[in-house]
Design an enzyme around this catalytic site. Structure first.
Site, PDB file in Angstrom:
ATOM      1  N   HIS A 152      -3.650  14.825   2.778  1.00 54.76           N
ATOM      2  CA  HIS A 152      -4.028  16.215   2.460  1.00 54.76           C
ATOM      3  C   HIS A 152      -4.161  16.259   0.949  1.00 54.76           C
ATOM      4  CE1 HIS A 152      -3.482  20.789   3.161  1.00 54.76           C
ATOM      5  NE2 HIS A 152      -3.565  20.641   1.840  1.00 54.76           N
ATOM      6  N   HIS A 154      -3.958  16.529  -2.797  1.00 55.60           N
ATOM      7  CA  HIS A 154      -2.903  17.016  -3.678  1.00 55.60           C
ATOM      8  C   HIS A 154      -3.029  16.359  -5.038  1.00 55.60           C
ATOM      9  CE1 HIS A 154      -1.373  13.450  -1.532  1.00 55.60           C
ATOM     10  NE2 HIS A 154      -0.655  13.178  -2.616  1.00 55.60           N
ATOM     11  N   CYS A 203      -0.193  20.902   5.148  1.00 49.69           N
ATOM     12  CA  CYS A 203      -0.693  22.158   5.738  1.00 49.69           C
ATOM     13  C   CYS A 203       0.484  23.049   6.098  1.00 49.69           C
ATOM     14  CB  CYS A 203      -1.509  21.880   7.001  1.00 49.69           C
ATOM     15  SG  CYS A 203      -3.207  21.344   6.709  1.00 49.69           S
ATOM     16  N   ASP A 250       7.951  17.746  -5.589  1.00 54.13           N
ATOM     17  CA  ASP A 250       7.833  16.515  -4.807  1.00 54.13           C
ATOM     18  C   ASP A 250       9.208  16.107  -4.268  1.00 54.13           C
ATOM     19  OD1 ASP A 250       5.585  13.957  -4.802  1.00 54.13           O
ATOM     20  OD2 ASP A 250       7.671  13.487  -4.332  1.00 54.13           O
ATOM     21  N   HIS A 270      -7.304  22.467   4.576  1.00 56.65           N
ATOM     22  CA  HIS A 270      -7.129  21.016   4.654  1.00 56.65           C
ATOM     23  C   HIS A 270      -8.370  20.263   4.163  1.00 56.65           C
ATOM     24  CE1 HIS A 270      -5.204  17.332   6.106  1.00 56.65           C
ATOM     25  NE2 HIS A 270      -6.442  16.948   6.402  1.00 56.65           N
ATOM     26  N   HIS A 296      -0.541  15.384  -8.350  1.00 56.80           N
ATOM     27  CA  HIS A 296       0.816  15.275  -8.882  1.00 56.80           C
ATOM     28  C   HIS A 296       0.795  15.788 -10.319  1.00 56.80           C
ATOM     29  CE1 HIS A 296       2.223  12.182  -5.807  1.00 56.80           C
ATOM     30  NE2 HIS A 296       0.902  12.068  -5.684  1.00 56.80           N
ATOM     31  N   ASN A 342      -4.136  10.678  -5.961  1.00 58.07           N
ATOM     32  CA  ASN A 342      -4.449   9.457  -5.237  1.00 58.07           C
ATOM     33  C   ASN A 342      -5.461   9.763  -4.134  1.00 58.07           C
ATOM     34  OD1 ASN A 342      -2.562   7.855  -6.700  1.00 58.07           O
ATOM     35  ND2 ASN A 342      -0.909   8.756  -5.487  1.00 58.07           N
ATOM     36  N   CYS A 397      -0.325  18.046  10.003  1.00 63.59           N
ATOM     37  CA  CYS A 397      -0.319  17.702   8.569  1.00 63.59           C
ATOM     38  C   CYS A 397       0.856  18.391   7.873  1.00 63.59           C
ATOM     39  CB  CYS A 397      -1.654  18.110   7.926  1.00 63.59           C
ATOM     40  SG  CYS A 397      -1.638  17.985   6.130  1.00 63.59           S
TER      41      CYS A 397
HETATM   42  P1  DGP Z   1       0.634  10.201  -2.387  1.00 64.23           P
HETATM   43  O1  DGP Z   1       0.025  10.594  -1.053  1.00 64.23           O
HETATM   44  O2  DGP Z   1       0.919   8.747  -2.472  1.00 64.23           O
HETATM   45  O3  DGP Z   1      -0.168  10.667  -3.563  1.00 64.23           O
HETATM   46  O4  DGP Z   1       2.057  10.896  -2.536  1.00 64.23           O
HETATM   47  C1  DGP Z   1       2.588  11.790  -1.624  1.00 64.23           C
HETATM   48  C2  DGP Z   1       3.784  12.462  -2.273  1.00 64.23           C
HETATM   49  O5  DGP Z   1       4.236  13.476  -1.388  1.00 64.23           O
HETATM   50  C3  DGP Z   1       4.987  11.545  -2.535  1.00 64.23           C
HETATM   51  O6  DGP Z   1       5.266  11.581  -3.949  1.00 64.23           O
HETATM   52  C4  DGP Z   1       6.135  12.163  -1.751  1.00 64.23           C
HETATM   53  C5  DGP Z   1       5.642  13.555  -1.425  1.00 64.23           C
HETATM   54  N1  DGP Z   1       6.045  14.068  -0.124  1.00 64.23           N
HETATM   55  C6  DGP Z   1       5.832  13.488   1.071  1.00 64.23           C
HETATM   56  N2  DGP Z   1       6.309  14.254   2.070  1.00 64.23           N
HETATM   57  C7  DGP Z   1       6.824  15.370   1.472  1.00 64.23           C
HETATM   58  C8  DGP Z   1       7.448  16.543   1.976  1.00 64.23           C
HETATM   59  O7  DGP Z   1       7.641  16.746   3.183  1.00 64.23           O
HETATM   60  N3  DGP Z   1       7.859  17.470   1.063  1.00 64.23           N
HETATM   61  C9  DGP Z   1       7.658  17.292  -0.287  1.00 64.23           C
HETATM   62  N4  DGP Z   1       8.092  18.264  -1.088  1.00 64.23           N
HETATM   63  N5  DGP Z   1       7.067  16.200  -0.782  1.00 64.23           N
HETATM   64  C10 DGP Z   1       6.654  15.251   0.076  1.00 64.23           C
END
Ligand code: DGP
Length: 116
Positions: free
Chosen positions: A96, A98, A7, A30, A46, A100, A85, A4
């Protein structure tokens, strides 16, 4: 969870641009920002999303982290939006938990950025 990405970021196996951290949660920028300020708050343990059974102390820590992120990024006075989401219909990409935290410009009344 070993594969993950959040994680790994939350436990510093992969470094990110952190804005806030405590024992239970961390917050980092992000990678694909949808607003001038776009920070993700994640628990260190997690959980998949808010449909999981999340301990109250983790939810409280996440709410506290949102407030800290808003203060540290300077959007506490101008306003911000918090979105989480959960599952397929919400198009959750990273499995995982989160939230925003979005701000730094007028976001309008639409919840989704592409509707603005
Ligand atoms: P969502 O699962 O659709 O709510 O959005 C996931 C968000 O995570 C998306 O806006 C992009 C962000 N994201 C994905 N991978 C990474 C990463 O490796 N590093 C960072 N900083 N953000 C990430």
């Amino acid at each position: 969870m070993s594969d993950c990405i959040f994680c790994k970021i939350a436990n510093h196996e992969i470094e990110s641009e952190y804005v806030y951290e405590d024992d239970l949660v961390c917050a980092f920028r992000d990678a694909s920002p949808e607003a001038p300020v776009h920070v993700l708050v994640v628990p260190k343990a997690h959980y998949v999303n808010l449909a999981d059974d999340i301990p109250a102390e983790v939810l409280v820590a996440m709410a506290h982290a949102v407030r800290e992120v808003a203060k540290r990024t300077g959007i506490d006075k101008t306003g911000f939006r918090v979105v989480s989401n959960a599952g397929k219909d919400a198009d959750q990409v990273v499995q995982h938990l989160h939230v925003h935290v979005l701000g730094g410009e007028f976001l309008g009344s639409a919840i989704l950025p592409e509707q603005r």
